[in-house]
Write an enzyme that holds these catalytic residues in place. Sequence first.
Site, PDB file in Angstrom:
ATOM      1  N   HIS A   1       0.794  -1.228   0.000  1.00  0.00           N
ATOM      2  CA  HIS A   1       0.000   0.000   0.000  1.00  0.00           C
ATOM      3  C   HIS A   1       0.839   1.296   0.000  1.00  0.00           C
ATOM      4  O   HIS A   1       0.880   2.040   0.971  1.00  0.00           O
ATOM      5  CB  HIS A   1      -1.094   0.028   1.070  1.00  0.00           C
ATOM      6  CG  HIS A   1      -0.734  -0.463   2.453  1.00  0.00           C
ATOM      7  ND1 HIS A   1       0.234   0.120   3.200  1.00  0.00           N
ATOM      8  CD2 HIS A   1      -1.248  -1.450   3.193  1.00  0.00           C
ATOM      9  CE1 HIS A   1       0.298  -0.490   4.362  1.00  0.00           C
ATOM     10  NE2 HIS A   1      -0.572  -1.450   4.386  1.00  0.00           N
TER      11      HIS A   1
ATOM     12  N   HIS B   1      -2.341  -8.161  16.044  1.00  0.00           N
ATOM     13  CA  HIS B   1      -2.709  -7.105  15.102  1.00  0.00           C
ATOM     14  C   HIS B   1      -3.671  -7.688  14.073  1.00  0.00           C
ATOM     15  O   HIS B   1      -3.420  -8.749  13.513  1.00  0.00           O
ATOM     16  CB  HIS B   1      -1.425  -6.607  14.430  1.00  0.00           C
ATOM     17  CG  HIS B   1      -1.571  -5.462  13.495  1.00  0.00           C
ATOM     18  ND1 HIS B   1      -2.652  -4.614  13.491  1.00  0.00           N
ATOM     19  CD2 HIS B   1      -0.746  -5.012  12.511  1.00  0.00           C
ATOM     20  CE1 HIS B   1      -2.478  -3.695  12.552  1.00  0.00           C
ATOM     21  NE2 HIS B   1      -1.337  -3.930  11.935  1.00  0.00           N
TER      22      HIS B   1
ATOM     23  N   GLU C   1      -4.500  -6.440  11.088  1.00  0.00           N
ATOM     24  CA  GLU C   1      -4.213  -6.245   9.661  1.00  0.00           C
ATOM     25  C   GLU C   1      -3.934  -7.603   9.017  1.00  0.00           C
ATOM     26  O   GLU C   1      -3.302  -8.485   9.608  1.00  0.00           O
ATOM     27  CB  GLU C   1      -3.042  -5.267   9.455  1.00  0.00           C
ATOM     28  CG  GLU C   1      -2.981  -4.823   8.005  1.00  0.00           C
ATOM     29  CD  GLU C   1      -2.106  -3.594   7.745  1.00  0.00           C
ATOM     30  OE1 GLU C   1      -1.355  -3.183   8.632  1.00  0.00           O
ATOM     31  OE2 GLU C   1      -2.212  -3.057   6.618  1.00  0.00           O
TER      32      GLU C   1
ATOM     33  N   ASP D   1      -2.064  -8.975   6.895  1.00  0.00           N
ATOM     34  CA  ASP D   1      -0.778  -9.661   6.711  1.00  0.00           C
ATOM     35  C   ASP D   1      -0.439 -10.521   7.934  1.00  0.00           C
ATOM     36  O   ASP D   1       0.452 -11.372   7.867  1.00  0.00           O
ATOM     37  CB  ASP D   1       0.366  -8.684   6.382  1.00  0.00           C
ATOM     38  CG  ASP D   1       0.382  -7.442   7.243  1.00  0.00           C
ATOM     39  OD1 ASP D   1      -0.635  -7.122   7.874  1.00  0.00           O
ATOM     40  OD2 ASP D   1       1.431  -6.770   7.274  1.00  0.00           O
TER      41      ASP D   1
ATOM     42  N   HIS E   1       0.349  -0.239  14.559  1.00  0.00           N
ATOM     43  CA  HIS E   1       0.003   0.711  13.546  1.00  0.00           C
ATOM     44  C   HIS E   1      -1.504   0.917  13.352  1.00  0.00           C
ATOM     45  O   HIS E   1      -1.922   1.872  12.688  1.00  0.00           O
ATOM     46  CB  HIS E   1       0.744   0.186  12.300  1.00  0.00           C
ATOM     47  CG  HIS E   1       0.251   0.267  10.962  1.00  0.00           C
ATOM     48  ND1 HIS E   1       0.088  -0.785  10.093  1.00  0.00           N
ATOM     49  CD2 HIS E   1      -0.089   1.382  10.281  1.00  0.00           C
ATOM     50  CE1 HIS E   1      -0.311  -0.359   8.930  1.00  0.00           C
ATOM     51  NE2 HIS E   1      -0.423   0.927   9.014  1.00  0.00           N
TER      52      HIS E   1
ATOM     53  N   ASP F   1       4.163  -5.264  14.393  1.00  0.00           N
ATOM     54  CA  ASP F   1       4.719  -4.304  13.423  1.00  0.00           C
ATOM     55  C   ASP F   1       5.887  -3.499  14.002  1.00  0.00           C
ATOM     56  O   ASP F   1       6.804  -3.112  13.255  1.00  0.00           O
ATOM     57  CB  ASP F   1       3.634  -3.320  12.967  1.00  0.00           C
ATOM     58  CG  ASP F   1       2.770  -3.876  11.840  1.00  0.00           C
ATOM     59  OD1 ASP F   1       3.152  -4.888  11.238  1.00  0.00           O
ATOM     60  OD2 ASP F   1       1.716  -3.279  11.564  1.00  0.00           O
TER      61      ASP F   1
ATOM     62  N   TYR G   1      10.886   1.329   7.138  1.00  0.00           N
ATOM     63  CA  TYR G   1       9.629   0.794   7.679  1.00  0.00           C
ATOM     64  C   TYR G   1       9.017   1.778   8.673  1.00  0.00           C
ATOM     65  O   TYR G   1       7.829   2.095   8.615  1.00  0.00           O
ATOM     66  CB  TYR G   1       9.915  -0.554   8.354  1.00  0.00           C
ATOM     67  CG  TYR G   1       8.674  -1.289   8.780  1.00  0.00           C
ATOM     68  CD1 TYR G   1       8.080  -2.231   7.951  1.00  0.00           C
ATOM     69  CD2 TYR G   1       8.076  -1.034  10.009  1.00  0.00           C
ATOM     70  CE1 TYR G   1       6.939  -2.894   8.334  1.00  0.00           C
ATOM     71  CE2 TYR G   1       6.932  -1.681  10.399  1.00  0.00           C
ATOM     72  CZ  TYR G   1       6.362  -2.622   9.551  1.00  0.00           C
ATOM     73  OH  TYR G   1       5.218  -3.263   9.944  1.00  0.00           O
TER      74      TYR G   1
ATOM     75  N   HIS H   1       7.711  -8.661  10.827  1.00  0.00           N
ATOM     76  CA  HIS H   1       8.290  -8.541   9.479  1.00  0.00           C
ATOM     77  C   HIS H   1       9.805  -8.474   9.601  1.00  0.00           C
ATOM     78  O   HIS H   1      10.343  -7.694  10.404  1.00  0.00           O
ATOM     79  CB  HIS H   1       7.845  -7.244   8.786  1.00  0.00           C
ATOM     80  CG  HIS H   1       6.379  -7.169   8.489  1.00  0.00           C
ATOM     81  ND1 HIS H   1       5.742  -7.979   7.583  1.00  0.00           N
ATOM     82  CD2 HIS H   1       5.424  -6.340   8.979  1.00  0.00           C
ATOM     83  CE1 HIS H   1       4.457  -7.654   7.531  1.00  0.00           C
ATOM     84  NE2 HIS H   1       4.244  -6.664   8.372  1.00  0.00           N
TER      85      HIS H   1
HETATM   86 FE1  FEO Z   1       0.058  -3.201  10.199  1.00  0.00          FE
HETATM   87 FE2  FEO Z   1       2.293  -5.745   9.199  1.00  0.00          FE
HETATM   88  O1  FEO Z   1       0.621  -4.846   9.432  1.00  0.00           O
END
Ligand code: FEO
Length: 388
Positions: free
Chosen positions: A24, A78, A80, A82, A145, A164, A192, A223
């Site tokens: 994104h 989280h 989100e 991913d 996030h 994150d 990041y 990540h």
């Molecule tokens: Fe806010 Fe890696 O997702």
Amino acid sequence: MVPLKICDNIYYVGVVDHDLRYFHGYATQKGTTYNSYLILDEKVTLIDTVKAGFGDELIRNISHIIDPSKIDYIISNHVEMDHSGSIPKIMEYAKNATIVTSSPSGEKGLRLHYGDKYNYKVVKSGDTLNLGKHNLSFYLTPMVHWPDNMVCYLQEEKILFSNDAFGLHYASSQRFDDECEMQTIIEEAKKYYANIVMPYRDNAQKAIKSIENLEIKYICNSHGIIWRTYIDKIIELYKKWSTFENEERAIIVYDTMWGSTKSMAVSIEEAFLKKGIATKLSNLQTTHMSDIIKDILDAKYVCVGSPTLNNNMLPTIGGFLTYLKGLRPKNKIGLAFGSYGWGGESVAQIETILKECGMELLQDKIKIQYVPKSEDLETITKSIYEKL
Ligand code: FEO
């Protein structure tokens, strides 16, 4: 991939996505990973899942260690996708597992993504979940996030599962920070932070405060690589980045039609260099905006230039400024510049957005009609030099 043992009964079971190039708005030239961790105890616990589409790989990784149907808890740090995208896949196997999530945003977010068919247990900051021999404490870190974010800490092994926070989009065969080239992973962590966490600086500071007194042996993020050697370094950098501690550095961002705005950019660069201020020129035709944002994070000066096209700035600059404004940079000094043929609206538009970003202006906008003469360029250099 073969799961990696981090320490007794704790495994990395995530997946490496070498092919991801876009997240994104963020150019992920080095790919990414979706990190997931397995804790073996009386209550078998999975910390986060992976992006949908990688669920079968996650199941294979877990199956190397234990039958996935034995999972009791899925910790969703989280919502989100991913990280939560493979919850449905895990739930196909571990039908009675309980999903542990933050209250109220995590539970709400998961129900809105995946419906009401699963068992949820909500936690708040300070809660501890006993897994048998291990205890997992939770710290809510909203807006690092999304509103639902939390981190958890495995007390006995001193592992922070940070999701994150402290992440980086970096695909590699290595799993630990000290197995990678340090400069590369720090730059990726900075990119990041700049592109994901920058707008939430106050929340990032609160999150750092909430973990400040923990003794941490591993930061297992969601990540990139696991931090075990450079833990102090990455926490110190997060403190610096979240307070916008700027370096005396200038980033000059531009696009150009026939080279006039570029030559203005170079004359601006000369002023900074003459003053001994480190400078970087970035043409949006050749540099992705997410890389420029990384450079801007800790730079004091941000100069943005565009010629006028159809009464507007070039779309590259428009997109960049929209992105920059959303990331809410702080403590910057801005400058707008550009060439034009007749209307010349672009430079005022840039200046307005820089002001909307809360920037002070180094000087009034600089506009040159058609092609700057060498004396025009000298005047630009002199004028800026005198203001520095
Ligand atoms: Fe806010 Fe890696 O997702």
